[in-house]
Design an enzyme around this catalytic site. Structure first.
Site, short mmCIF file in Angstrom:
data_model
loop_
_atom_site.label_atom_id
_atom_site.label_comp_id
_atom_site.label_asym_id
_atom_site.label_seq_id
_atom_site.Cartn_x
_atom_site.Cartn_y
_atom_site.Cartn_z
N GLY A 176 -9.45 -10.60 -35.54
CA GLY A 176 -10.27 -10.52 -36.76
C GLY A 176 -11.38 -11.56 -36.72
O GLY A 176 -11.18 -12.66 -36.20
N ARG A 187 -7.38 -4.69 -31.60
CA ARG A 187 -6.46 -3.68 -31.05
C ARG A 187 -6.28 -3.82 -29.54
O ARG A 187 -5.17 -3.78 -29.05
CB ARG A 187 -6.99 -2.29 -31.35
CG ARG A 187 -6.78 -1.97 -32.79
CD ARG A 187 -6.60 -0.51 -33.07
NE ARG A 187 -6.42 -0.38 -34.51
CZ ARG A 187 -7.41 -0.30 -35.38
NH1 ARG A 187 -8.64 -0.29 -34.97
NH2 ARG A 187 -7.18 -0.23 -36.66
N GLY A 228 -7.47 -15.65 -32.04
CA GLY A 228 -6.24 -16.15 -32.65
C GLY A 228 -5.06 -16.01 -31.71
O GLY A 228 -5.23 -15.86 -30.49
N ASP A 229 -3.89 -16.03 -32.29
CA ASP A 229 -2.66 -16.02 -31.51
C ASP A 229 -2.59 -14.85 -30.52
O ASP A 229 -2.29 -15.04 -29.34
CB ASP A 229 -1.48 -15.95 -32.48
CG ASP A 229 -0.21 -16.50 -31.87
OD1 ASP A 229 -0.20 -17.69 -31.52
OD2 ASP A 229 0.74 -15.72 -31.70
N ASP A 279 -6.87 -17.87 -41.47
CA ASP A 279 -5.59 -18.18 -42.12
C ASP A 279 -5.13 -19.62 -41.86
O ASP A 279 -4.25 -20.12 -42.54
CB ASP A 279 -4.50 -17.23 -41.62
CG ASP A 279 -4.70 -15.81 -42.10
OD1 ASP A 279 -5.66 -15.57 -42.85
OD2 ASP A 279 -3.91 -14.93 -41.72
N ASP A 289 -3.31 -20.82 -39.51
CA ASP A 289 -1.87 -20.90 -39.27
C ASP A 289 -1.50 -21.10 -37.80
O ASP A 289 -0.38 -20.80 -37.39
CB ASP A 289 -1.17 -19.65 -39.83
CG ASP A 289 -1.70 -18.36 -39.22
OD1 ASP A 289 -2.61 -18.42 -38.38
OD2 ASP A 289 -1.20 -17.28 -39.59
N GLY A 327 -3.91 -14.37 -45.94
CA GLY A 327 -2.86 -15.27 -45.46
C GLY A 327 -1.64 -14.42 -45.16
O GLY A 327 -0.77 -14.25 -45.99
N HIS A 341 -11.60 -8.72 -47.46
CA HIS A 341 -12.45 -9.16 -46.34
C HIS A 341 -13.67 -9.96 -46.75
O HIS A 341 -14.38 -10.49 -45.89
CB HIS A 341 -12.84 -7.95 -45.49
CG HIS A 341 -11.67 -7.41 -44.73
ND1 HIS A 341 -10.69 -6.65 -45.33
CD2 HIS A 341 -11.29 -7.57 -43.44
CE1 HIS A 341 -9.77 -6.34 -44.44
NE2 HIS A 341 -10.10 -6.89 -43.29
O1 F6P Z 1 -5.40 -12.96 -39.53
C1 F6P Z 1 -6.50 -13.04 -40.32
C2 F6P Z 1 -6.50 -11.96 -41.36
O2 F6P Z 1 -7.64 -12.21 -42.12
C3 F6P Z 1 -5.25 -11.86 -42.24
O3 F6P Z 1 -5.22 -12.78 -43.29
C4 F6P Z 1 -5.31 -10.44 -42.70
O4 F6P Z 1 -4.03 -9.95 -43.02
C5 F6P Z 1 -5.84 -9.75 -41.52
O5 F6P Z 1 -6.64 -10.66 -40.82
C6 F6P Z 1 -6.64 -8.51 -41.86
O6 F6P Z 1 -6.99 -7.86 -40.67
P1 F6P Z 1 -7.83 -6.50 -40.60
O7 F6P Z 1 -9.26 -6.90 -40.51
O8 F6P Z 1 -7.35 -5.85 -39.38
O9 F6P Z 1 -7.57 -5.74 -41.84
#
Ligand code: F6P
Length: 354
Positions: free
Chosen positions: A14, A78, A118-119, A143, A145, A186, A278
């Site tokens: 993301g 993805r 991220g992770d 997040d 985290d 989050g 978002h």
């Molecule tokens: O991991 C970051 C994050 O912003 C989360 O807080 C949220 O659940 C997710 O991405 C949303 O992802 P997407 O853009 O795939 O809906």
């Protein structure tokens, strides 16, 4: 260590405000300090499946991008080259295309890759590193985290956005004597919720780390009514653990709506719900995020120069450092239910619904 002449850069997962600031810092530092060429890989590691889509990033290409949200390279949450989903004869099959990805990086003349993500993206980076790719990671998530770094860029901007929303919701909630539920991002941790909640003077903060009940929230609302406060601001992290009575309804709406409806019934008051979504991922990064992203970008280039492959840059005690990616992934940093943030909030009368 082989001499570096050209590095690739990609952004995965993301997006987060500050990604463009990292890209800009990498391109500038690589060129000005080391005279390296930089190749922009579009859409995370997916870009290496179609190498013809990659292109050189110059000082001109990164001019003016510092304050821009999103990522000029595009991203995806993805694609995973080790488990890539393709459709063959109308059927979805999972294939390992990591060899192609590594070979394509070679064809592009890329000696090392800086992977911002991220992770999930860092896990892929580590697997590619184990297969021989010279790779350095830059952590990213709004997040906040990731346990290996004190803070990630994008978080400060998200907290600013969420706080601004809570401030605005505050005035309308007070005017209408309503309960206002604000759902913030989050997925696994309540960092945005607790910080925007404290900064925005929320009365109730619900986070994944602290189990709550609707009854406890309503008791708190009634107590406020008792001393003349006819409105309540509830900040909810999207990853909050729902009490058993709401779990069955999980598919019926966002957690904010589920909790809001349940509070309306229990407290017998008008409730309005705002799901920020978002919005928190967009917008221009704050100065803090621009600076952190720039420091991470420069540190990642220096790490490549030092041969620090398989490592990820991080912030430790306010200083830029590096950790092994395998020590950094899979360990989520959560809000300590007995830590200073929670204690501070409780001390000023905030309820966690417990
Ligand atoms: O991991 C970051 C994050 O912003 C989360 O807080 C949220 O659940 C997710 O991405 C949303 O992802 P997407 O853009 O795939 O809906």
């Amino acid at each position: 260590m082989s001499a570096i002449r050209c590095i690739g850069i990609c952004t995965g997962g993301g997006d987060a405000p500050g990604l463009n600031a990292v890209i800009r810092a990498v391109v500038k530092c690589a060129f000005l300090k080391y005279r390296w060429k930089v190749i922009g890989i579009p859409d995370g590691f997916d870009g290496l499946i179609w190498p013809e889509k990659s292109y050189e990033l110059t000082l001109k290409s990164v001019s003016g991008i510092l304050p821009r949200g999103g990522t000029i390279l595009g991203t995806t949450n993805r694609g995973n080259p080790f488990r890539y989903c393709i459709v063959e004869d109308g059927e979805e099959i999972i294939r390992d295309i990591s060899d192609e990805v590594i070979a394509n990086a070679g064809k592009l003349g890329i000696d090392a890759v800086i992977s911002i993500g991220g992770d999930g993206s860092q896990k892929i980076a580590l697997e590619l590193f184990h297969k021989g790719m010279q790779i350095v990671g830059v952590p990213k998530t709004i997040d906040n985290d990731l346990s290996a770094t004190e803070v990630t860029f994008g978080f400060d901007t998200a907290v600013n956005t969420a706080t601004d929303a809570v401030d605005k919701i505050h005035t309308t909630g007070e005017a209408h004597h309503r309960i206002m539920v604000v759902e913030v991002m989050g997925r696994d941790a309540g960092w945005i919720a607790i910080q925007a909640g404290i900064a925005g003077a929320a009365h109730v903060i619900l986070i994944p780390e602290i189990p709550f009940t609707i009854e406890s929230v309503c008791k708190f609302v009634r107590a406020r009514e008792g001393y003349g406060k006819h409105f309540t601001i509830v900040v909810v992290a999207e990853g909050v653990k729902l009490p058993p009575e709401l779990k069955d309804n999980r598919r019926a709406g966002t957690v904010g709506n589920l909790i809001g409806n349940a509070i309306a019934v229990c407290a017998n008051k008008e409730v309005r719900v705002s799901v920020l979504g978002h919005i928190q991922r967009g917008g221009t990064p704050t100065p803090f995020d621009r600076i952190l992203a720039t420091r991470f970008g420069v540190a990642a280039v220096d790490l490549v120069a030092q041969g620090g492959f398989g490592k990820m840059v991080c912030l430790h005690c306010g200083r830029i450092d590096a950790v092994d990616i395998d020590q950094a992934i899979g360990r989520i940093k959560t809000v300590d239910p007995n830590g200073q943030f929670v204690q501070t909030a409780r001390a000023i009368g905030v309820s966690f619904g417990d």
